[in-house]
Design an enzyme around this catalytic site. Structure first.
Site, PDB file in Angstrom:
ATOM      1  N   GLY A  97       0.959  -1.318  -0.019  1.00 22.41           N
ATOM      2  CA  GLY A  97      -0.068  -0.088  -0.068  1.00 22.41           C
ATOM      3  C   GLY A  97       0.881   1.219   0.044  1.00 22.41           C
ATOM      4  O   GLY A  97       0.651   2.178  -0.715  1.00 22.41           O
ATOM      5  N   ASP A  98       1.766   1.199   0.713  1.00 18.16           N
ATOM      6  CA  ASP A  98       2.866   2.595   0.885  1.00 18.16           C
ATOM      7  C   ASP A  98       3.322   2.530  -0.569  1.00 18.16           C
ATOM      8  O   ASP A  98       3.827   3.774  -0.868  1.00 18.16           O
ATOM      9  CB  ASP A  98       4.095   1.986   1.953  1.00 18.16           C
ATOM     10  CG  ASP A  98       3.443   1.991   3.270  1.00 18.16           C
ATOM     11  OD1 ASP A  98       2.101   2.269   3.486  1.00 18.16           O
ATOM     12  OD2 ASP A  98       3.944   1.008   4.092  1.00 18.16           O
TER      13      ASP A  98
END
Ligand SMILES: Nc1ncnc2c1ncn2[C@@H]1O[C@H](COP(=O)(O)OP(=O)(O)O)[C@@H](O)[C@H]1O
Ligand SMILES: O=P(O)(O)OC[C@H]1O[C@](O)(COP(=O)(O)O)[C@@H](O)[C@@H]1O
Length: 303
Positions: A248-249
């Protein structure tokens, strides 16, 4: 200039165990240590994508020293506030399934918090602040709202990627980008999201509440992008998943890296999905050459 802010960094300890047995003695087959925490991952991926940035936040103890030295080795500029307590270690157990145990993190005093506010007040109009991750127990729940207020006053674009109460707090502020995953969005709206088109509807609600760009990630199912003007659905490419920690990052970093080049949401969204999936297919975070290869395979439908 892009700044990331990680209130609660971590050393991510990843250990692979064949057929993990709860309550018994298990022996690891291989293990890895990475500097982690959501903003730090964004800084690491941005740097791999040749985008200069500075990592802000709090670090302490031998674990904090490890994070600083790893980031310096990777050529990342840091401006952390030093704590007396130890930065947490987050355990990621890979067996038949993935289990995560994230620590709570060291205490942060009122004075140290003020030092962070001062750092953010020192940013300039047009800068970007990526505020990501959980809030340590000693820090007020509305810290991201307080940061958003400073950002709005100073013309700093804010990106938020967080969960639970912190996510509830930040929604409603003017944000440049918000990237909840499926579970975070379900918790936020107290609902169940089963499809990408469901996610699209909730993404639009976040736009109405003040977020310019919204990405909802749904792991291996795909991702959606919404803004007032555009709505896209992407499927993710197939590959061998090795480690989804930081996927996600990587999306946040991928979107920022591409959008800052040409202000083109479709290309930026494709690049975000490619960065997320490329990380999922890697042991550590994605590398630029893999993202550039994978982006050619991302199929996006305009809605
Ligand atoms: N199983 C998978 N196969 C391919 N890509 C994946 C997989 N899991 C995650 N990804 C990629 O990483 C992105 C973020 O994953 P997700 O798990 O939704 O986010 P988070 O790490 O924030 O929980 C996805 O949109 C996708 O691009
Ligand atoms: O601050 P939190 O919510 O505990 O999350 C921290 C964890 O999230 C990570 O940043 C990974 O996040 P994503 O998988 O959502 O990209 C890890 O590096 C870290 O262990």
């Amino acid at each position: 200039m892009i700044y990331t802010c990680t209130l609660n960094p971590s050393v991510d300890y990843i250990i692979h165990v064949a057929q993990f047995k709860s309550g018994g003695l298990n022996r690891g087959e291989k293990s890895f240590y990475y500097p982690g925490g959501k903003g730090i991952n964004v800084s690491r991926v941005l740097t791999r994508l040749d985008v200069k940035n500075t990592a802000l936040g709090f670090v302490g103890g031998f674990t904090g020293e490890f994070i600083k030295s790893e980031l310096i080795n990777e050529g990342i500029h840091t401006d952390f506030i030093e704590l007396t307590g130890k930065t947490r270690i987050n355990m990621k157990l890979k067996s038949d399934s993935e289990t995560e145990i994230n620590g709570s993190g060291p205490d942060i005093s009122e004075i140290q918090l003020q030092q962070l506010f001062n750092r953010v007040k020192g940013l300039s109009n047009g800068d970007i602040l990526v505020a990501s991750g959980s809030i340590p127990n000693s820090v007020p729940d509305d810290i991201y709202s307080q940061l958003a207020t400073i950002c709005n006053e100073k013309g700093i674009k804010m990106i938020a990627d967080t969960s639970s109460k912190a996510l509830k707090e930040i929604v409603g502020h003017d944000l440049f980008l918000i990237k909840p995953n499926q579970h975070e969005l379900e918790e936020l709206f107290n609902t169940t999201i089963t499809s990408l088109t469901d996610a699209l509807d909730y993404g639009l609600k976040l736009n109405q509440k003040g977020a310019t760009h919204v990405i909802v990630s749904m792991g291996g199912q795909g991702a959606v992008y919404t803004s007032e003007d555009n709505q896209f659905i992407a499927s993710v490419p197939t590959g061998t998943v090795q480690n989804t920690v930081g996927a996600g990052d990587s999306m946040v970093a991928g979107f920022l890296a591409a959008y800052s080049k040409n202000n083109e949401p479709l290309e930026a969204f494709k690049y975000a999905v490619a960065a997320g999936s490329s990380t999922a297919f890697s042991e550590d975070l994605c590398k630029k050459e893999d993202v550039e290869e994978l982006v050619k395979k991302i199929v996006v439908k305009t809605m």
